[in-house]
Design an enzyme around this catalytic site. Structure first.
Site, short mmCIF file in Angstrom:
data_model
loop_
_atom_site.label_atom_id
_atom_site.label_comp_id
_atom_site.label_asym_id
_atom_site.label_seq_id
_atom_site.Cartn_x
_atom_site.Cartn_y
_atom_site.Cartn_z
N ARG A 194 4.79 -47.40 -26.68
CA ARG A 194 6.24 -47.66 -26.62
C ARG A 194 6.84 -47.13 -25.32
O ARG A 194 7.70 -47.75 -24.72
CB ARG A 194 6.96 -47.03 -27.82
N ASP B 161 -16.58 -47.21 -29.65
CA ASP B 161 -17.42 -46.06 -29.30
C ASP B 161 -18.70 -46.11 -30.11
O ASP B 161 -18.65 -46.26 -31.34
CB ASP B 161 -16.71 -44.74 -29.66
N LYS C 299 -18.34 -43.03 -20.24
CA LYS C 299 -17.28 -42.11 -19.80
C LYS C 299 -17.78 -41.12 -18.76
O LYS C 299 -18.88 -40.57 -18.89
CB LYS C 299 -16.76 -41.31 -21.00
N GLY D 237 -9.93 -38.97 -31.61
CA GLY D 237 -10.69 -38.20 -32.57
C GLY D 237 -9.87 -37.67 -33.73
O GLY D 237 -10.32 -36.79 -34.47
N GLY E 141 -6.86 -42.76 -32.04
CA GLY E 141 -6.37 -42.61 -33.40
C GLY E 141 -6.31 -43.88 -34.21
O GLY E 141 -5.84 -43.88 -35.35
N GLY F 23 -12.49 -45.42 -31.39
CA GLY F 23 -13.48 -44.38 -31.17
C GLY F 23 -14.11 -43.98 -32.48
O GLY F 23 -14.93 -44.68 -33.06
N SER F 24 -13.65 -42.83 -32.98
CA SER F 24 -14.24 -42.27 -34.19
C SER F 24 -13.93 -43.11 -35.43
O SER F 24 -14.61 -43.00 -36.44
CB SER F 24 -13.69 -40.86 -34.37
#
Lengths: 297, 203
Positions: free
Chosen positions: A168, A27, A84, A156, A217, A238-239
Site C-alpha cells: 500500500r 522457496d 539469495k 518467515g 508472510g 517462502g515458508s
C-alpha cells in the site's frame, strides 16, 4: 547483416521479470520441494538452505546456500532458479552468477554483509531482485541496478500484515508522485532520497519502471489474492508452503489463486481442504531488533 | 472480418500487459482472456511469454485447454511468443513430465534452447513479411526456445544470421498461426503485431 549479440541488457533483465508476472515464486530447500513447486505451476523456485521461518527459529548468521544444493536444484527443474545473496555481499553474488542461477535476490532474509552499501548490480549479467518497504527504497535499489522489486513484508511469519503495509505504501507514494506538478518533483526526489530522473519518470508514467512482486508472510490462497488485488504483479511464497500440512496442494492452490485473484469463486474452491496452514508468528510479537524489514537502507 | 478485429490475450500468466498495449497500437481492440467464456467473442488470440509449464497447467485446471484446441481446429488465428510458441507447437523437446501443448503448428520446439538467463540476449534480426522487412528488428530472447524442425505448411520467417546460434529458426507462420522465440511485445516496434492483425483481417 551483422548480428551483435548483447547479454545482460536492461531489457533482457527487466523482461525476464515481466515474464514472471501473474506467477508464484516458491522457496525450496531441496530437489524434492523444487519438483513439487514445478509440478504445482510455480514460475520459478528460490533455492535456499533454510526457509525464513527456520532462520528465525534457529538464529545464527544466515548466508548464501551451498553451491552443490543449488546445482542439484538447477539440474532437477526446467523453470528458472533464483538464489539469495546477503545484502552487500558481491562475492556471494559472483558465485551465484557463476553457478548459472537465473535471478539473484539480494535479500534481507539473510544476515547483511554490509550495513552501508548494497551490491553494485550493474556489474552483473544476471539480474537482481531486491526488497523494498517504500518507494524511495525501491528507487534506490533500481539506481543500483536491480531489475525487479518485491515488497518486503516480514518473512518467515505467515503474518501478511507487513506485506500489505509495504505494498500500500509503495502504491500510494507512486500515486502521490503522479499527481504532483512538475515543480514539486524536485523536493519529492529529495524526500524519497532517490535520483531526480528516476523520480520524475515515475511521476510521468504513474508506475514503477519494473515489475513489483509481493513477499513476506503470504500463507494462504486468499493472502495471494489480496496482494494481487492490492497491485502486486506476482507473489513470492517462502515458508508458507513447505511449513504447511500439505505442501503440494497448498502450492497448487496459491498458484491458482494468484491467477484468478479477481474471482472469489475460484479462490474459495481452491482454499478448501488444504489442511493446516503454517502456524505463524504475529509480527507484533517479534522484538523490533529481530525484524527483517528494517534491513536494507 | 471487421477492420478493427477483437484480439484476446491469454491472461493466465506472463507478459500479458505488453501484448495488450502492442495490439491496441497495431489497429486491434485487445482484451484479456482468462476463462472459456471470455474466449467466445474474440476474433483471434495471443499467447504471451511466461513459463510454458505454468500457463499449460493453469489452462488445464481452468478447463481451457480443450477450448483452445477447439479454437485451433476452428481456424482461429493465434500468435504465440516464447512460451506461446511452445504451447502452439505440435512437438516439444524438454517439456516437463505431463506437460501438454495446445498444438496446431506443425513444428518441433526445443524449450530453453538458448540456455539460462545469463545467456538471454538481444540481437538485430530480419523478419519476412513485416512492414519494411529490410529494416532490422530488435529480437529480445529470454530463456528462449528455438524451432528444431518445421513441417509442411509452415514458413520460416526469422532466423539468427550470425554468431554462435547462426541458422537457428526463431520465427514461423502458417496460414492461421504465427510464432516467435523472441518477444516483440517488449519493444516499441509493432511490426510483428501489425503483421498478425493483418493476418486476422484477411481470414
Amino acid at each position: 547483416m551483422a548480428n551483435e549479440v548483447s547479454t545482460g541488457t536492461g531489457r533482457v533483465k527487466r523482461g525476464m521479470a515481466e515474464m514472471l508476472k501473474g506467477g508464484v515464486i516458491m522457496d525450496v530447500v531441496n530437489v524434492e520441494q523444487a519438483k513439487i513447486a514445478e509440478d504445482a505451476g510455480a514460475v520459478a523456485v528460490m533455492a535456499l538452505e533454510r526457509v525464513p521461518a527456520d532462520i528465525r527459529a534457529e538464529g545464527g548468521v544466515s548466508r548464501m546456500s551451498d553451491p552443490d544444493m543449488i546445482d542439484k536444484i538447477i539440474a532437477a527443474v526446467s523453470i528458472p532458479v533464483m538464489a539469495k545473496a546477503r545484502i552487500g555481499h558481491f562475492a556471494e553474488a559472483q558465485v551465484l552468477e557463476s553457478l548459472g542461477v537465473d535471478y539473484i535476490d539480494e535479500s534481507e532474509v539473510l544476515t547483511p554483509a554490509d550495513y552501508s552499501n548494497h551490491i553494485d548490480k550493474w556489474k552483473f549479467t544476471v539480474p537482481f531482485v531486491c526488497g523494498a518497504t517504500n518507494l524511495g527504497e525501491a528507487l534506490r535499489r533500481l539506481t543500483e541496478g536491480a531489475a525487479m522489486i518485491r515488497s518486503k513484508g516480514e518473512a518467515g511469519t505467515g503474518d501478511v500484515s507487513n506485506a500489505v503495509t509495504h505494498m500500500r505504501k509503495i502504491r500510494s507514494e507512486v500515486l502521490r508522485l503522479s499527481s504532483m506538478s512538475p515543480d514539486e518533483v524536485y523536493v519529492a526526489a529529495k524526500e524519497l532520497q532517490a535520483p531526480y530522473d528516476l523520480v520524475a519518470e515515475v511521476a510521468r508514467t504513474g508506475t514503477l519502471p519494473t515489475v513489483l512482486f509481493t513477499a513476506g508472510g503470504i500463507a494462504t490462497p486468499a493472502d495471494a489474492a489480496m496482494m494481487m488485488q492490492l497491485g502486486a504483479d506476482g507473489v513470492f511464497v517462502g515458508s508458507g508452503i513447505f511449513k504447511s500440512g500439505n505442501p503440494a496442494e497448498r502450492a497448487d492452490a496459491v498458484v491458482q489463486a494468484t491467477t484468478h485473484y479477481d474471482n472469489p469463486d475460484v479462490v474459495a474452491k481452491v482454499s478448501r481442504g488444504l489442511g493446516e496452514a503454517m502456524v505463524g508468528i504475529n509480527v507484533a510479537d517479534i522484538p523490533v531488533h529481530h525484524r527483517l524489514e528494517d534491513r536494507g537502507w | 472480418m471487421s477492420s478493427v478485429p477483437v484480439i484476446g490475450v491469454l491472461a493466465l500468466q506472463g507478459g500479458v500487459r505488453e501484448h495488450l498495449d502492442a495490439l491496441a497500437k497495431s489497429g486491434a481492440e485487445s482484451r484479456s482472456v482468462k476463462t472459456v467464456e471470455q474466449l467466445v467473442g474474440v476474433d483471434a488470440l495471443v499467447i504471451p511469454g511466461g513459463e510454458s509449464s505454468t500457463i499449460e497447467k493453469l489452462a488445464r485446471k481452468s478447463e481451457m485447454l480443450e477450448s483452445l484446441r477447439e479454437a485451433v481446429k476452428g481456424r482461429m488465428p493465434i500468435f504465440g511468443s516464447c512460451a506461446g510458441m511452445i504451447l502452439l507447437a505440435d512437438r516439444v523437446a524438454g517439456a516437463i513430465k505431463g506437460q501438454e501443448s495446445i498444438g496446431g503448428l506443425d513444428i518441433t520446439v526445443k524449450r530453453n534452447a538458448f540456455g539460462r538467463q545469463v545467456q538471454s540476449f538481444e540481437s538485430e534480426i530480419s523478419i519476412l513479411g513485416i512492414r519494411e522487412p529490410q529494416r532490422s528488428f530488435d529480437g529480445v530472447f529470454i530463456r528462449a526456445p528455438w524451432v528444431l524442425e518445421t513441417g509442411a505448411g509452415c514458413e520460416v520467417i526469422a532466423q539468427i544470421t550470425s554468431g554462435p546460434h547462426e541458422g537457428r529458426i526463431v520465427g514461423v507462420r502458417s496460414d492461421t498461426m504465427l510464432a516467435t522465440s523472441f518477444h516483440p511485445e517488449l519493444t516499441a516496434d509493432y511490426r510483428v503485431h501489425e503483421m498478425f492483425v493483418d493476418m486476422v483481417r484477411k481470414l
